[in-house]
Motif scaffolding. Structure first.
Motif, PDB file in Angstrom:
ATOM      1  N   TYR A 127      -4.782   6.880   8.669  1.00 58.02           N
ATOM      2  CA  TYR A 127      -4.000   7.152   7.458  1.00 58.02           C
ATOM      3  C   TYR A 127      -4.761   6.704   6.222  1.00 58.02           C
ATOM      4  CZ  TYR A 127      -0.469   7.723  10.956  1.00 58.02           C
ATOM      5  OH  TYR A 127       0.196   8.162  12.073  1.00 58.02           O
ATOM      6  N   GLU A 128      -4.721   7.529   5.197  1.00 55.24           N
ATOM      7  CA  GLU A 128      -5.296   7.126   3.922  1.00 55.24           C
ATOM      8  C   GLU A 128      -4.289   6.244   3.214  1.00 55.24           C
ATOM      9  OE1 GLU A 128      -6.800  10.247   1.464  1.00 55.24           O
ATOM     10  OE2 GLU A 128      -7.632  11.318   3.179  1.00 55.24           O
ATOM     11  N   GLN A 164      -8.753  -1.025   5.435  1.00 55.36           N
ATOM     12  CA  GLN A 164      -9.629  -0.523   6.498  1.00 55.36           C
ATOM     13  C   GLN A 164      -8.855  -0.351   7.807  1.00 55.36           C
ATOM     14  OE1 GLN A 164     -12.745   0.604   6.337  1.00 55.36           O
ATOM     15  NE2 GLN A 164     -12.781   1.047   8.523  1.00 55.36           N
ATOM     16  N   ALA A 165      -7.978  -1.291   8.128  1.00 56.36           N
ATOM     17  CA  ALA A 165      -7.171  -1.193   9.348  1.00 56.36           C
ATOM     18  C   ALA A 165      -6.258   0.029   9.296  1.00 56.36           C
ATOM     19  CB  ALA A 165      -6.353  -2.467   9.541  1.00 56.36           C
ATOM     20  N   PHE A 167       0.831  -1.194   0.000  1.00 52.57           N
ATOM     21  CA  PHE A 167       0.000   0.000   0.000  1.00 52.57           C
ATOM     22  C   PHE A 167       0.866   1.244   0.000  1.00 52.57           C
ATOM     23  CE2 PHE A 167      -2.416  -3.346   1.947  1.00 52.57           C
ATOM     24  CZ  PHE A 167      -3.690  -3.180   1.435  1.00 52.57           C
ATOM     25  N   SER A 168       0.397   2.263  -0.676  1.00 56.63           N
ATOM     26  CA  SER A 168       1.011   3.585  -0.626  1.00 56.63           C
ATOM     27  C   SER A 168       0.294   4.359   0.469  1.00 56.63           C
ATOM     28  CB  SER A 168       0.841   4.283  -1.974  1.00 56.63           C
ATOM     29  OG  SER A 168       1.269   5.623  -1.870  1.00 56.63           O
ATOM     30  N   VAL A 169       1.078   4.912   1.421  1.00 51.97           N
ATOM     31  CA  VAL A 169       0.511   5.674   2.534  1.00 51.97           C
ATOM     32  C   VAL A 169       1.235   7.017   2.575  1.00 51.97           C
ATOM     33  CG1 VAL A 169      -0.064   5.654   4.992  1.00 51.97           C
ATOM     34  CG2 VAL A 169       0.141   3.490   3.754  1.00 51.97           C
ATOM     35  N   ILE A 187       0.286   2.069  12.339  1.00 52.23           N
ATOM     36  CA  ILE A 187      -0.177   1.231  11.234  1.00 52.23           C
ATOM     37  C   ILE A 187       0.070  -0.239  11.548  1.00 52.23           C
ATOM     38  CG2 ILE A 187       0.268   0.609   8.823  1.00 52.23           C
ATOM     39  CD1 ILE A 187       0.748   3.692   8.384  1.00 52.23           C
ATOM     40  N   GLU A 188       1.266  -0.551  12.044  1.00 52.69           N
ATOM     41  CA  GLU A 188       1.578  -1.945  12.371  1.00 52.69           C
ATOM     42  C   GLU A 188       0.621  -2.467  13.444  1.00 52.69           C
ATOM     43  OE1 GLU A 188       5.249  -4.693  13.998  1.00 52.69           O
ATOM     44  OE2 GLU A 188       5.709  -2.808  12.982  1.00 52.69           O
ATOM     45  N   LYS A 189       0.358  -1.682  14.472  1.00 50.92           N
ATOM     46  CA  LYS A 189      -0.550  -2.099  15.537  1.00 50.92           C
ATOM     47  C   LYS A 189      -1.960  -2.319  14.990  1.00 50.92           C
ATOM     48  CE  LYS A 189      -2.464  -0.775  20.031  1.00 50.92           C
ATOM     49  NZ  LYS A 189      -3.732  -1.365  19.728  1.00 50.92           N
TER      50      LYS A 189
END
Length: 66
Positions: free
Chosen positions: A59-60, A52-53, A3-5, A17-19
């Motif tokens: 973050y988009e 979704q997570a 994914f691009s964030v 994000i990892e969590k």
């Protein structure tokens, strides 16, 4: 899947994000690259579930072109 964030810019971002991903799949492997602002996830979840997570972490994201 990758994914691009674009808004991911620091260690706090990567930890959040990892969590978020590991909350829905504790067995997931999550790698965040701040230089490219990409997140690579190895999981049994669907792409939509991972997206979704990441969204719930604040973050988009969008699927990154391979």
């Amino acid at each position: 899947m990758e994914f691009s964030v674009p808004e991911m810019s620091c260690g706090h971002c990567t930890a959040a994000i990892e969590k978020a991903v590991k909350d829905v799949d504790p067995a997931a492997t999550v790698n965040c690259d701040l230089d490219t602002r990409r997140v690579t996830v190895d999981t049994s979840l669907s792409q939509a579930d991972v997206s979704q997570a990441i969204t719930e972490a604040g973050y988009e994201s969008e699927p990154a072109a391979a």
